[in-house]
Design an enzyme around this catalytic site. Structure first.
Site, PDB file in Angstrom:
ATOM      1  N   ASP A  35       0.856  -1.194   0.000  1.00  0.00           N
ATOM      2  CA  ASP A  35       0.000   0.000   0.000  1.00  0.00           C
ATOM      3  C   ASP A  35       0.888   1.239   0.000  1.00  0.00           C
ATOM      4  O   ASP A  35       2.030   1.189   0.473  1.00  0.00           O
ATOM      5  CB  ASP A  35      -0.926   0.024   1.221  1.00  0.00           C
ATOM      6  N   ASP A  91       4.384   3.091  -3.890  1.00  0.00           N
ATOM      7  CA  ASP A  91       3.462   3.893  -4.709  1.00  0.00           C
ATOM      8  C   ASP A  91       3.480   3.276  -6.104  1.00  0.00           C
ATOM      9  O   ASP A  91       4.478   3.377  -6.822  1.00  0.00           O
ATOM     10  CB  ASP A  91       3.947   5.350  -4.736  1.00  0.00           C
ATOM     11  N   VAL A  92       2.380   2.637  -6.482  1.00  0.00           N
ATOM     12  CA  VAL A  92       2.373   1.895  -7.744  1.00  0.00           C
ATOM     13  C   VAL A  92       2.322   2.801  -8.975  1.00  0.00           C
ATOM     14  O   VAL A  92       2.393   2.305 -10.104  1.00  0.00           O
ATOM     15  CB  VAL A  92       1.223   0.853  -7.798  1.00  0.00           C
ATOM     16  N   SER A 120     -13.004  -2.439 -14.135  1.00  0.00           N
ATOM     17  CA  SER A 120     -14.305  -1.909 -13.687  1.00  0.00           C
ATOM     18  C   SER A 120     -15.275  -2.004 -14.853  1.00  0.00           C
ATOM     19  O   SER A 120     -14.874  -1.904 -16.027  1.00  0.00           O
ATOM     20  CB  SER A 120     -14.161  -0.450 -13.273  1.00  0.00           C
ATOM     21  N   TYR A 165     -11.650   7.675 -15.653  1.00  0.00           N
ATOM     22  CA  TYR A 165     -11.624   6.351 -15.007  1.00  0.00           C
ATOM     23  C   TYR A 165     -12.018   5.263 -16.021  1.00  0.00           C
ATOM     24  O   TYR A 165     -11.347   4.228 -16.122  1.00  0.00           O
ATOM     25  CB  TYR A 165     -12.584   6.387 -13.828  1.00  0.00           C
TER      26      TYR A 165
HETATM   27  N1  LIG Z   1     -15.609  -1.013  -4.952  1.00  0.00           N
HETATM   28  C1  LIG Z   1     -16.160  -1.276  -6.103  1.00  0.00           C
HETATM   29  O1  LIG Z   1     -17.345  -1.577  -6.202  1.00  0.00           O
HETATM   30  C2  LIG Z   1     -15.356  -1.241  -7.354  1.00  0.00           C
HETATM   31  C3  LIG Z   1     -16.039  -1.240  -8.563  1.00  0.00           C
HETATM   32  C4  LIG Z   1     -15.303  -1.254  -9.728  1.00  0.00           C
HETATM   33  C5  LIG Z   1     -13.917  -1.291  -9.661  1.00  0.00           C
HETATM   34  N2  LIG Z   1     -13.284  -1.260  -8.453  1.00  0.00           N
HETATM   35  C6  LIG Z   1     -11.824  -1.313  -8.463  1.00  0.00           C
HETATM   36  O2  LIG Z   1     -11.401  -2.188  -7.431  1.00  0.00           O
HETATM   37  C7  LIG Z   1     -10.102  -1.791  -6.959  1.00  0.00           C
HETATM   38  C8  LIG Z   1     -10.090  -1.680  -5.448  1.00  0.00           C
HETATM   39  O3  LIG Z   1     -11.086  -0.769  -5.061  1.00  0.00           O
HETATM   40  P1  LIG Z   1     -11.442  -0.526  -3.532  1.00  0.00           P
HETATM   41  O4  LIG Z   1     -12.734   0.204  -3.573  1.00  0.00           O
HETATM   42  O5  LIG Z   1     -11.345  -1.791  -2.776  1.00  0.00           O
HETATM   43  O6  LIG Z   1     -10.272   0.470  -3.094  1.00  0.00           O
HETATM   44  P2  LIG Z   1      -9.964   1.096  -1.649  1.00  0.00           P
HETATM   45  O7  LIG Z   1     -10.020   2.573  -1.850  1.00  0.00           O
HETATM   46  O8  LIG Z   1     -10.792   0.491  -0.587  1.00  0.00           O
HETATM   47  O9  LIG Z   1      -8.474   0.649  -1.391  1.00  0.00           O
HETATM   48  C9  LIG Z   1      -7.461   1.010  -2.255  1.00  0.00           C
HETATM   49  C10 LIG Z   1      -6.123   1.032  -1.500  1.00  0.00           C
HETATM   50  O10 LIG Z   1      -5.141   1.431  -2.448  1.00  0.00           O
HETATM   51  C11 LIG Z   1      -4.220   2.277  -1.802  1.00  0.00           C
HETATM   52  N3  LIG Z   1      -3.579   3.120  -2.811  1.00  0.00           N
HETATM   53  C12 LIG Z   1      -4.074   4.237  -3.405  1.00  0.00           C
HETATM   54  N4  LIG Z   1      -3.178   4.738  -4.264  1.00  0.00           N
HETATM   55  C13 LIG Z   1      -2.089   3.919  -4.214  1.00  0.00           C
HETATM   56  C14 LIG Z   1      -0.838   3.930  -4.867  1.00  0.00           C
HETATM   57  N5  LIG Z   1      -0.518   4.894  -5.751  1.00  0.00           N
HETATM   58  N6  LIG Z   1       0.043   2.944  -4.593  1.00  0.00           N
HETATM   59  C15 LIG Z   1      -0.264   1.963  -3.691  1.00  0.00           C
HETATM   60  N7  LIG Z   1      -1.442   1.915  -3.025  1.00  0.00           N
HETATM   61  C16 LIG Z   1      -2.343   2.890  -3.288  1.00  0.00           C
HETATM   62  C17 LIG Z   1      -5.046   3.087  -0.808  1.00  0.00           C
HETATM   63  O11 LIG Z   1      -4.232   3.590   0.258  1.00  0.00           O
HETATM   64  C18 LIG Z   1      -6.061   2.032  -0.331  1.00  0.00           C
HETATM   65  O12 LIG Z   1      -5.590   1.376   0.828  1.00  0.00           O
HETATM   66  C19 LIG Z   1      -9.787  -0.492  -7.706  1.00  0.00           C
HETATM   67  O13 LIG Z   1      -9.002  -0.769  -8.834  1.00  0.00           O
HETATM   68  C20 LIG Z   1     -11.152   0.007  -8.132  1.00  0.00           C
HETATM   69  O14 LIG Z   1     -11.079   0.849  -9.256  1.00  0.00           O
HETATM   70  C21 LIG Z   1     -13.970  -1.221  -7.308  1.00  0.00           C
END
Ligand SMILES: NC(=O)c1ccc[n+]([C@@H]2O[C@H](COP(=O)([O-])OP(=O)(O)OC[C@H]3O[C@@H](n4cnc5c(N)ncnc54)[C@H](O)[C@@H]3O)[C@@H](O)[C@H]2O)c1
Length: 257
Positions: free
Chosen positions: A38, A61-62, A140, A153
């Site tokens: 993370d 940081d990815v 997504s 996005y």
């Molecule tokens: N929640 C949904 O319904 C949903 C729907 C479609 C797609 N997604 C995709 O699922 C994935 C996860 O979503 P989520 O809602 O669980 O995310 P989240 O926001 O709960 O968690 C994401 C984590 O990534 C970390 N992060 C952010 N930028 C970063 C970086 N540059 N380097 C390393 N870590 C970083 C954050 O600190 C956080 O802990 C994402 O790719 C999102 O686009 C989610």
């Protein structure tokens, strides 16, 4: 245990109640060693500590390719190989395309598409050398069609789908599989947004008119399948894990009385 002794990296796994955390948790439950990555070090450490000795925290940081290379190199140095790479990080800054500024555009493209490319490329090196591996990208439904306010996005996630397919066809001979999940999950940040804002309430009711919002654990179950040998013949797949949300064709409807 289906991932016994497998070496896995999950990016964005420090988000408590998020998809990455649920995937890391499921992989550990199946016996894998998981690098919990993370950008927020404390978050990675908290999740890894909770998961126990099979989990290792790593701050990265990815959006910075050198940091992603270092992440993969560290895992390979420590464990000798890499079996599963989950490129999970993603986020959006909503905005209509006509009004989106350069910074928002590049942040969203970097955070979703470039980050996935960096993770994919870094993981391919050890996986091609060992002639095995599973890469799982998190896309997504927004990458499948237009969604107002999600142009950057959606474009980035469409790119994630194409990266997945291209990497799959480029690497099948090398024993590496590359697949993509399209989730619909009620993560904690999303639930908070659903409850706190009018846009969130509207979005939730629009989603739930067509499908139940899943639990992060239900997304993790699909990641588990793609990580394990159970999916040995699944490659280049774009898998909606969304309770049927993507199956519906937009606004077309003929209610039968
Ligand atoms: N929640 C949904 O319904 C949903 C729907 C479609 C797609 N997604 C995709 O699922 C994935 C996860 O979503 P989520 O809602 O669980 O995310 P989240 O926001 O709960 O968690 C994401 C984590 O990534 C970390 N992060 C952010 N930028 C970063 C970086 N540059 N380097 C390393 N870590 C970083 C954050 O600190 C956080 O802990 C994402 O790719 C999102 O686009 C989610």
């Amino acid at each position: 245990m289906k991932l016994h002794d497998q070496i896995c990296i999950v990016t964005g796994a420090g988000g408590a109640g998020g998809i990455g955390e649920a995937i890391a948790r499921r992989f550990v439950a199946e016996g894998a060693r998981v690098v919990v990555c993370d950008i927020v070090e404390d978050k990675a450490q908290a999740v890894a500590a909770d998961l126990g000795e099979l989990a290792i925290p790593w701050r990265c940081d990815v959006t910075r390719s050198a940091e992603v290379e270092a992440l993969v190199e560290a895992a390979v140095r420590r464990f000798g190989r890499l079996d599963v790479m989950v490129n999970n990080v993603g986020f959006t800054t909503p905005g209509l395309l006509g009004e989106l500024d350069d910074q928002a555009w590049s942040d969203v493209l970097n955070g979703n598409l470039s980050s996935t490319f960096y993770g994919l490329r870094a993981a391919l090196r050890p996986m091609r050398a060992q002639k095995s591996g599973s890469i799982i990208n998190v896309g997504s439904a927004a990458g499948l069609g237009g969604a107002p306010g999600l142009g950057a996005y959606g474009a980035a996630k469409a790119g994630v789908i194409n990266l997945t397919q291209t990497a799959a066809v480029e690497n099948f001979k090398g024993g590496v599989r590359v697949n993509c999940i399209l989730p619909n999950a009620a993560t904690e940040p999303l639930l908070a947004w659903f409850e706190a804002t009018e846009a969130g309430k509207r979005t939730r009711s629009e989603i739930e008119a067509y499908a139940r919002c899943g639990a992060p654990e239900e997304i993790a179950a699909a990641a588990m399948f793609l990580a394990s040998r159970d999916s040995s013949y699944v490659n280049g797949a774009v898998l909606p894990v969304d309770g049927g949300l993507c199956a519906r064709v937009g606004c077309i409807s003929a209610e039968i009385e």
